[in-house]
Scaffold this active site. Structure first.
Site, PDB file in Angstrom:
ATOM      1  N   ASP A   1      66.792  51.359 -10.136  1.00 45.33           N
ATOM      2  CA  ASP A   1      67.424  51.093 -11.432  1.00 45.33           C
ATOM      3  C   ASP A   1      66.731  51.840 -12.562  1.00 45.33           C
ATOM      4  OD1 ASP A   1      69.075  49.322 -10.150  1.00 45.33           O
ATOM      5  OD2 ASP A   1      68.496  47.569 -11.326  1.00 45.33           O
ATOM      6  N   ASP A   2      67.470  51.982 -13.675  1.00 48.79           N
ATOM      7  CA  ASP A   2      66.966  52.345 -15.005  1.00 48.79           C
ATOM      8  C   ASP A   2      66.719  53.832 -15.232  1.00 48.79           C
ATOM      9  OD1 ASP A   2      67.035  49.634 -15.288  1.00 48.79           O
ATOM     10  OD2 ASP A   2      64.926  49.381 -15.804  1.00 48.79           O
TER      11      ASP A   2
ATOM     12  N   HIS B   1      74.591  51.257 -14.710  1.00 47.36           N
ATOM     13  CA  HIS B   1      73.722  50.133 -15.097  1.00 47.36           C
ATOM     14  C   HIS B   1      73.792  49.914 -16.617  1.00 47.36           C
ATOM     15  CE1 HIS B   1      70.532  47.351 -14.140  1.00 47.36           C
ATOM     16  NE2 HIS B   1      69.565  48.027 -14.723  1.00 47.36           N
TER      17      HIS B   1
ATOM     18  N   HIS C   1      71.098  49.140 -21.369  1.00 50.72           N
ATOM     19  CA  HIS C   1      70.360  48.093 -20.665  1.00 50.72           C
ATOM     20  C   HIS C   1      70.163  46.787 -21.447  1.00 50.72           C
ATOM     21  CE1 HIS C   1      67.201  46.243 -18.104  1.00 50.72           C
ATOM     22  NE2 HIS C   1      67.645  47.047 -17.165  1.00 50.72           N
TER      23      HIS C   1
ATOM     24  N   HIS D   1      62.373  50.479  -9.405  1.00 50.88           N
ATOM     25  CA  HIS D   1      62.706  51.139 -10.675  1.00 50.88           C
ATOM     26  C   HIS D   1      62.057  52.529 -10.708  1.00 50.88           C
ATOM     27  CE1 HIS D   1      63.519  46.915 -11.581  1.00 50.88           C
ATOM     28  NE2 HIS D   1      64.318  47.337 -12.540  1.00 50.88           N
TER      29      HIS D   1
END
Length: 271
Positions: free
Chosen positions: A78-79, A129, A133, A231
């Site tokens: 993620d991210d 995503h 965020h 991540h």
């Protein structure tokens, strides 16, 4: 006549499933043949995810997860993308001939489109995503929809403006796993699978790479399989990943690569 029609229907379904499995098997075989290291962890199989039958997966948030066998894992990140760390993550995955799924944030994707295209070029699956965020459960409903839409359009643009033909997967993960029934219903209506996770390294907390490795391996030794959340913008995760992949190899884990099921493989997560 009814019996014959049912037989025809079963035959058509079997042929369609066979075609999907053949494509997946061919892709997996091609990937295995292209791996230069005989002792690499590798990608054991490809799993096509159909939003119609599996709209939400991951035991952190939902009652069901992917149909994984004992010692099968799915690697997700993620991210990203993030220039200081995502290339290190990609290098570690490439060294072990492993494919993963990246849930990218729209804003950094628009700022680093070359990294988005590199992720795709190296055979990984790309989902989204949100745009920046936020927790979608803590903002107004209209703003939540805008975060979803802007994130999808930004990642798609980053992926395709440089000429990449790789489709954006209809896969989405909520920041912090914080959803609402309205956003879940929206994504399901668009044929987008929502991913939670089954286990994670808690790499958002300050720790050393060695501490992170112990956390994730201890948790995996109990779970024995599942969707793993990491991540790629975290330096500790990028530093830890080679050792974790080696742990998976030494302990006979098998990596499963996710792709959208047909016809989702032919269409993007559009709105």
């Amino acid at each position: 006549m009814i019996k014959m029609d049912r037989q025809k229907l079963r035959s058509m379904r079997a042929r369609a499933l066979g075609a999907v499995l053949a494509v997946a098997a061919g892709s997996a075989a091609a990937h295995a043949e292209s791996c230069p290291r005989k002792d690499a962890l590798g990608t054991s199989r490809i799993l096509a995810v159909d939003a119609a039958s599996t709209p939400r997966v991951g035991l952190k948030s939902f009652p069901q997860t992917l149909p994984l066998a004992d010692h099968e894992v799915v690697l997700t990140f993620d991210d990203g993308p993030w220039p200081a760390t995502t290339p290190k993550v990609l290098a570690a995955l490439a060294h072990q001939c492993v494919r993963a799924t990246f849930f990218l944030i729209g804003k950094p994707a628009s700022e680093h489109p070359e990294l988005v295209r590199r992720i795709a070029a190296e055979g990984h699956t790309i989902g989204t995503h949100t745009w920046t965020h936020p927790s979608l459960a803590r903002i107004k409903p209209g703003a939540a929809v805008e975060q979803i839409d802007h994130g999808i359009s930004a990642v798609r643009a980053a992926l395709h403006d440089g000429g990449s033909a790789t489709p954006l997967a209809p896969f989405f993960r909520f920041p912090g796993f914080e959803s609402t029934q309205a956003t879940l219903d929206l994504l399901q209506s668009r044929g987008i699978t929502v991913f939670g996770a089954d286990l994670w390294a808690s790499d958002w907390n300050p720790m050393t790479p060695q501490q992170e490795l112990k956390i994730i391996t201890d948790r995996l030794s109990v779970a024995r399989k599942g969707i793993i959340l990491l991540h790629d913008p975290k330096a500790r995760t990028a530093a830890m990943l080679p050792a974790f992949l080696d742990y998976l190899r030494q302990n006979h884990y098998r990596v499963v690569h996710l792709v959208p099921a047909a016809p989702g493989a032919k269409a993007e997560a559009a709105h």
